[in-house]
Design an enzyme around this catalytic site. Structure first.
Site, PDB file in Angstrom:
ATOM      1  N   SER A 412       0.816  -1.209   0.000  1.00  0.00           N
ATOM      2  CA  SER A 412       0.000   0.000   0.000  1.00  0.00           C
ATOM      3  C   SER A 412       0.851   1.261   0.000  1.00  0.00           C
ATOM      4  O   SER A 412       1.915   1.303   0.632  1.00  0.00           O
ATOM      5  CB  SER A 412      -0.916   0.022   1.229  1.00  0.00           C
ATOM      6  N   HIS A 540      -7.353  -0.278   6.486  1.00  0.00           N
ATOM      7  CA  HIS A 540      -6.896  -1.655   6.698  1.00  0.00           C
ATOM      8  C   HIS A 540      -6.898  -2.040   8.178  1.00  0.00           C
ATOM      9  O   HIS A 540      -7.246  -3.176   8.521  1.00  0.00           O
ATOM     10  CB  HIS A 540      -5.496  -1.841   6.099  1.00  0.00           C
TER      11      HIS A 540
END
Length: 610
Positions: A412, A540
């Site tokens: 990410s 997340h």
């Protein structure tokens, strides 16, 4: 000669057949495509047949008279517009509201029920036809920025929703509560107050959802919420502008009252609640996107709306949909040709450290599924939990397809890291100047009154000295900021140290511990209301992942260098600990960070897997 049509330009040849169909239907509406504009012309009764006959055999004057009579009747039967909004969308919305009131009157007569003439007018159309026409009309409105909404139908419609007639009537609520105080509370009183606290527009929205054809009500609500969010952002911008100039003050006076923004936000939250129930996991369809089987229109949407790693070429698209890769998307039955959210996955043999590692994706002996891009395509569904459900569904599918998979992680970006760092450095120097000024004042006054300046704990003095040695300057942080502004500083010789400290690669290596320390600080320590600043981290961690490892120079693309100095992070999903991590985060805001992230807080790098 056709005087009426000549006013609007030449009609396309196919209009004759459209009129013929229109003449046989009660209350239908057609859009006439003209050379100069698109004119919405409603025909009812035998008006369409009259137009067709006039077009073929006789002058158009009789048809013009018939249309004038029809238009006069419609104006005389039009709903009261005293509450604002005279556009077609507002008129249709009022008709739907009157239809609901009429149904309630049949059950219980009320003083505010629609008149008999209005009732007869409404009966010309079925419920499905009326609500579908309303949805189609709103969906056909052009997309424009709220700053250009002067006299725009969207602005009129949103103002109509916030009108006392369709919003919560505070006076009625207070009156009902006063009546309750005079006697004991009963169940009927609770139900009445609850009904008064529910906006009328919410009841109409549910009515539209239940009656509009082809699930047009769902598409209408999604677009309406997107428009309202745009208005809210514009209102906030105007409020900020109001603080700085007179033009902003005048715009603010023209646009809003004191409670207008609060009402808009309440309207947006109410629509979000409805959409959350409509886009629940059991309704959404998970589909795999492939280059061979997926329609080209859907692939095109995914290509253009990719937000994390923009596509570079057609070959790049084929690679992302090719062997060793997977792409999955959620679809809703009401929007079958529109991917709502999609995710790209790479099948690897270990957790990747950079974007270049994705080229080794393979389906043979794959042990790690890496989510490297997840994108929501519809702004009207912002805040609706789609990405969380998508990741869980994809994990389940991949587990069944590849039993050898043991790790599920992400690669990410760290968006807004550069912006945060710039603000941090600016505040640091502001605090430093204040401290120096305070020290000078203390010496002048003969007293010692030290002032602790702002943001002085995010770098250790030894790290500041290291930066000073790299840039050979007292203002080393400002030099660092100036260096990072160039997206090619890691490759350009012009960004090497200005005092001959070494090559570009030496500069990249020397800056690694400082940048990694700052990134770890940003991800794990900096908070807002007890939650991480990074939006990707919040997403997340809220889903139950843990911070696994920081990666240096993992994304050297222009966007990656500009947003996060090339840094990326792995979030790891341990299936047995997802629920535990999620509960800890929701209750206490706890974030699970492994040594691959925490070690950089102490200025000691560790790239080994943990």
């Amino acid at each position: 000669n056709m005087p009426f049509f000549r006013r609007y330009g030449s009609i396309m040849a196919r209009s004759v057949s459209v009129v013929k169909r229109s003449g046989r239907q009660q209350g239908t509406r057609r859009i006439w495509k003209c050379r100069n504009s698109s004119i919405a012309m409603p025909f009812t009764g035998n008006i369409g047949s009259a137009v067709l006959s006039a077009h073929h055999t006789r002058s158009f004057h009789a048809t013009t008279e018939t249309f004038s009579e029809w238009n006069s009747n419609r104006i005389s039967q039009a709903p009261n517009t005293s509450e604002g909004g005279s556009c077609v969308v507002c008129q249709l919305f009022r008709e739907i509201g009157d239809r609901i009131e009429l149904a309630d009157r049949d059950r219980k007569p009320t003083a505010n029920a629609p008149s008999e003439s209005a009732s007869n007018s409404m009966q010309r159309k079925s419920v499905a036809s009326l609500t579908s026409e309303f949805c189609e009309t709103y969906l056909s409105l052009p997309d424009k920025h709220p700053s250009s909404w002067e006299n725009d139908p969207k602005q009129e419609f949103i103002d109509l929703l916030l009108n006392k007639k369709y919003d919560v009537n505070e006076e009625s609520i207070l009156s009902a509560m006063d009546n309750v105080h005079s006697r004991s509370l009963r169940t009927a009183d609770i139900l009445r107050i609850r009904g008064l606290c529910t906006p009328q527009y919410e009841c109409i929205f549910h009515y539209i959802l239940g009656s509009a054809q082809q699930d047009l009500g769902v598409a209408f609500l999604v677009k309406l919420r997107r428009d309202i969010r745009d208005v809210i952002h514009f209102r906030k911008f105007i409020q900020q502008k109001e603080k700085h100039d007179e033009e902003g003050k005048q715009q603010s006076k023209d646009l809003t009252g004191p409670n207008h923004l609060i009402k808009l936000q309440t309207l947006e939250r109410n629509i979000k609640t409805i959409l959350t129930s409509l886009f629940r996991p059991g309704v959404l369809n998970l589909q795999r996107i492939t280059y061979q089987e997926t329609p080209a229109s859907i692939i095109e949407q995914i290509a253009f709306k990719e937000a994390v790693h923009p596509l570079q070429s057609l070959q790049d698209l084929r690679t992302r949909l090719g062997p060793g890769r997977r792409c999955f998307a959620f679809f809703h039955p009401a929007l079958p040709n529109k991917p709502l959210v999609f995710v790209h996955v790479a099948l690897l043999q270990e957790i990747p450290k950079s974007m270049s590692d994705l080229q080794y994706a393979t389906e043979s002996n794959a042990t790690c599924a890496t989510f490297y891009s997840i994108t929501s395509t519809e702004p009207g569904l912002a805040g609706v939990e789609l990405g969380n459900h998508l990741i869980k569904s994809v994990v389940h599918v991949l587990q069944n397809e590849y039993p050898t998979l043991t790790s599920f992680c992400t690669l990410s970006p760290i968006p807004k890291f550069n912006n945060w760092l710039e603000g941090k450095i600016v505040r640091y120097h502001e605090g430093l100047l204040k401290k120096q000024q305070s020290k000078q004042d203390s010496e002048d006054n003969g007293s010692d009154s030290p002032l602790r300046f702002m943001d002085d704990g995010f770098l250790h003095p030894s790290e500041l000295q290291q930066l000073q040695s790299i840039f050979s300057s007292e203002s080393s942080l400002l030099d660092l900021l100036e260096t990072l502004k160039s997206p090619t500083w890691h490759t350009s010789a012009s960004t090497s140290t200005n005092k001959g400290e070494g090559s570009v690669s030496t500069l990249v290596g020397k800056l690694q511990p400082v940048l990694m320390k700052l990134a770890a600080y940003y991800l794990t320590i900096e908070r807002h209301h007890g939650r991480p600043l990074c939006p990707v981290a919040k997403f997340h961690i809220r889903n139950g992942a843990e911070m696994y490892r920081l990666n240096y120079m993992a994304d050297t693309s222009s966007k990656g260098m500009r947003n996060s100095c090339g840094l990326m992070i792995n979030y790891r999903y341990l299936l047995d600990e997802i629920e535990t991590n999620r509960v800890k985060y929701e209750i206490n805001g706890d974030v699970v960070a492994r040594d691959g992230v925490k070690c950089w807080l102490n200025g000691v790098g560790n790239n080994e897997e943990n």
